[in-house]
Write a protein that holds these residues in place. Structure first.
Motif, PDB file in Angstrom:
ATOM      1  N   ASP A   1      -5.559  -4.786  -2.563  1.00  0.00           N
ATOM      2  CA  ASP A   1      -5.873  -5.929  -1.700  1.00  0.00           C
ATOM      3  C   ASP A   1      -5.479  -5.680  -0.245  1.00  0.00           C
ATOM      4  O   ASP A   1      -5.912  -6.422   0.648  1.00  0.00           O
ATOM      5  N   CYS A   2      -4.655  -4.670   0.018  1.00  0.00           N
ATOM      6  CA  CYS A   2      -4.245  -4.345   1.388  1.00  0.00           C
ATOM      7  C   CYS A   2      -5.278  -3.497   2.131  1.00  0.00           C
ATOM      8  O   CYS A   2      -5.236  -3.412   3.366  1.00  0.00           O
ATOM      9  N   ILE A   3      -6.175  -2.862   1.404  1.00  0.00           N
ATOM     10  CA  ILE A   3      -7.106  -1.916   2.019  1.00  0.00           C
ATOM     11  C   ILE A   3      -8.017  -2.637   3.020  1.00  0.00           C
ATOM     12  O   ILE A   3      -8.753  -3.555   2.674  1.00  0.00           O
ATOM     13  N   GLY A   4      -7.911  -2.216   4.275  1.00  0.00           N
ATOM     14  CA  GLY A   4      -8.739  -2.806   5.327  1.00  0.00           C
ATOM     15  C   GLY A   4      -8.282  -4.154   5.833  1.00  0.00           C
ATOM     16  O   GLY A   4      -8.988  -4.783   6.624  1.00  0.00           O
TER      17      GLY A   4
ATOM     18  N   PHE B   1       0.836  -1.200   0.000  1.00  0.00           N
ATOM     19  CA  PHE B   1       0.000   0.000   0.000  1.00  0.00           C
ATOM     20  C   PHE B   1       0.874   1.254   0.000  1.00  0.00           C
ATOM     21  O   PHE B   1       0.638   2.192  -0.758  1.00  0.00           O
ATOM     22  N   TRP B   2       1.901   1.274   0.836  1.00  0.00           N
ATOM     23  CA  TRP B   2       2.828   2.404   0.875  1.00  0.00           C
ATOM     24  C   TRP B   2       3.542   2.573  -0.463  1.00  0.00           C
ATOM     25  O   TRP B   2       3.660   3.686  -0.967  1.00  0.00           O
ATOM     26  N   ASP B   3       4.035   1.467  -1.003  1.00  0.00           N
ATOM     27  CA  ASP B   3       4.783   1.548  -2.260  1.00  0.00           C
ATOM     28  C   ASP B   3       3.927   2.094  -3.392  1.00  0.00           C
ATOM     29  O   ASP B   3       4.427   2.766  -4.300  1.00  0.00           O
ATOM     30  N   SER B   4       2.631   1.825  -3.342  1.00  0.00           N
ATOM     31  CA  SER B   4       1.733   2.271  -4.400  1.00  0.00           C
ATOM     32  C   SER B   4       1.294   3.715  -4.230  1.00  0.00           C
ATOM     33  O   SER B   4       1.029   4.409  -5.206  1.00  0.00           O
TER      34      SER B   4
ATOM     35  N   THR C   1      -8.676   2.663  -8.405  1.00  0.00           N
ATOM     36  CA  THR C   1      -8.445   1.955  -9.664  1.00  0.00           C
ATOM     37  C   THR C   1      -7.074   2.259 -10.256  1.00  0.00           C
ATOM     38  O   THR C   1      -6.573   1.496 -11.091  1.00  0.00           O
ATOM     39  N   PHE C   2      -6.450   3.355  -9.820  1.00  0.00           N
ATOM     40  CA  PHE C   2      -5.118   3.692 -10.297  1.00  0.00           C
ATOM     41  C   PHE C   2      -4.031   2.903  -9.555  1.00  0.00           C
ATOM     42  O   PHE C   2      -2.859   2.971  -9.927  1.00  0.00           O
ATOM     43  N   MET C   3      -4.417   2.186  -8.506  1.00  0.00           N
ATOM     44  CA  MET C   3      -3.460   1.429  -7.702  1.00  0.00           C
ATOM     45  C   MET C   3      -3.378   0.000  -8.215  1.00  0.00           C
ATOM     46  O   MET C   3      -4.381  -0.562  -8.692  1.00  0.00           O
ATOM     47  N   PRO C   4      -2.217  -0.659  -8.119  1.00  0.00           N
ATOM     48  CA  PRO C   4      -2.119  -2.058  -8.525  1.00  0.00           C
ATOM     49  C   PRO C   4      -2.944  -2.962  -7.614  1.00  0.00           C
ATOM     50  O   PRO C   4      -3.269  -2.605  -6.475  1.00  0.00           O
ATOM     51  N   ASP C   5      -3.288  -4.124  -8.110  1.00  0.00           N
ATOM     52  CA  ASP C   5      -4.122  -5.064  -7.348  1.00  0.00           C
ATOM     53  C   ASP C   5      -3.506  -5.388  -5.995  1.00  0.00           C
ATOM     54  O   ASP C   5      -4.214  -5.514  -4.986  1.00  0.00           O
ATOM     55  N   GLU C   6      -2.195  -5.552  -5.942  1.00  0.00           N
ATOM     56  CA  GLU C   6      -1.517  -5.910  -4.693  1.00  0.00           C
ATOM     57  C   GLU C   6      -1.762  -4.859  -3.622  1.00  0.00           C
ATOM     58  O   GLU C   6      -1.948  -5.184  -2.445  1.00  0.00           O
TER      59      GLU C   6
END
Length: 342
Positions: A227-230, A179-182, A219-224
């Motif tokens: 998938d971290c959200i929450g 999440f941070w990297d994105s 939607t601008f963030m990668p799936d990985e």
């Protein structure tokens, strides 16, 4: 094992805990000067020398056999008054074209300070050797987590209507936050560890200064990263489950840096606050532990607050203690304890 307020001579033990907690445990950085300030702030809170909206109640789990600090936990009386308290709020924006009959709803992240003024339960950590079902120190995490609710219940007038808890987010096997990297690294000219360290030291104003003020489309963030959200770190799952059993729920707020969930509830709806009751102490050297029922007991004084497990259920308006339990809780016959069945 017992819970007690942190004392001024606990600095070495607290720093040892911070060194074991490691990266991602934002509220307990390995900084001796900062930890000394935290201890002094807690002492002022327990001595009621600090305004209610700026109190930090910090507790330690003490192993009576050797005096070692086995863990810690804390309660922030009210967050966000002196230092901004930021989250992302997960929302959605609907887009539509009537002419083309097309509709799309997209998840978004909004920078938020919605929890300003709420109570926070935080800083729960148990040393690895004091965890686990197979360990002789059984249920230490539960003792730390639940003792805070008994304190809040006993001093209910010192707290506002709502309570929250921030959960550590997902990290990969290389201790990296997708999440941070994105997201975060694009706005902060530093790595995750440095941003985490500054936040732990209370230097949070840079978040509001550097983060975008407009909604972020996930939607601008990668799936990985999405998938971290929450989602929570594997080591945080037991703590989250305990909070959920007390009635705290995720309402769509996440950590700015790692995307971990913030769970919340109205304090009066928290199970332990609602169900705990006070009983009169009786001491009996012949008292026998019950095989099934486990009760958590806490004293009713702020400065001398102590919590520990007791081996039997109350009867009528009384709770019978062994001499060892009475010494652990520093009570005598006729005193009052607040009890919770777990």
């Amino acid at each position: 094992m017992r819970i007690r307020p942190i004392a001024r001579d606990d600095l070495d033990g607290l720093q040892a805990l911070s060194q074991q907690a490691g990266v991602g445990f934002t509220s307990l950085p390995d900084n001796r000067e900062f930890l000394a300030g935290k201890i002094e702030a807690a002492a002022s809170a327990f001595e009621e020398r600090t305004a209610r909206d700026n109190r930090l109640y910090f507790f330690v789990l003490e192993d009576e056999t050797d005096g070692e600090l086995a863990g810690c936990c804390a309660i922030e009386g009210q967050v966000g008054h002196e230092v901004p308290f930021y989250h992302y709020r997960l929302g959605s924006l609907a887009h539509s074209s009537v002419q083309l009959d097309l509709h799309r709803t997209i998840d978004t992240l909004f920078l938020s300070s919605d929890h300003t003024g709420d109570t926070e339960v935080c800083s729960l950590f148990v040393r690895p050797e004091y965890r686990g079902e197979a360990n002789r120190h059984l249920r230490n995490g539960a003792l730390l987590s639940k003792a805070r609710w008994l304190f809040i219940a006993e001093f209910r007038d010192s707290f506002p209507d709502k309570v929250l808890a921030e959960m550590r987010g997902l990290f990969d096997d290389n201790n990296r936050s997708p999440f941070w990297d994105s997201l975060g690294r694009h706005f902060f000219p530093m790595d995750f560890d440095e941003a985490d360290r500054l936040t732990g030291l209370g230097q949070k104003s840079f978040i509001g200064e550097l983060m975008p003020k407009f909604p972020i489309y996930t939607t601008f963030m990668p799936d990985e990263a999405r998938d971290c959200i929450g989602q929570v770190h594997r080591h945080t799952r037991p703590a989250l489950e305990m909070l959920k059993k007390e009635g705290l729920r995720w309402e769509g707020y996440i950590d700015i840096f790692d995307g971990g969930p913030t769970v919340e509830a109205y304090i009066d709806d928290v199970r332990a606050v609602r169900n705990s009751q006070c009983y009169r102490v009786e001491i009996d050297a012949n008292a026998v532990d019950e095989s099934v029922s486990r009760w958590l007991a806490a004293t009713t004084t702020m400065l001398g607050f102590t919590a520990a497990w007791v081996g039997r259920a109350p009867r009528d308006e009384n709770i019978v203690l062994t001499p060892a339990e009475a010494r652990r809780l520093n009570v005598t016959t006729g005193d009052t304890l607040r009890l919770l069945e777990t």
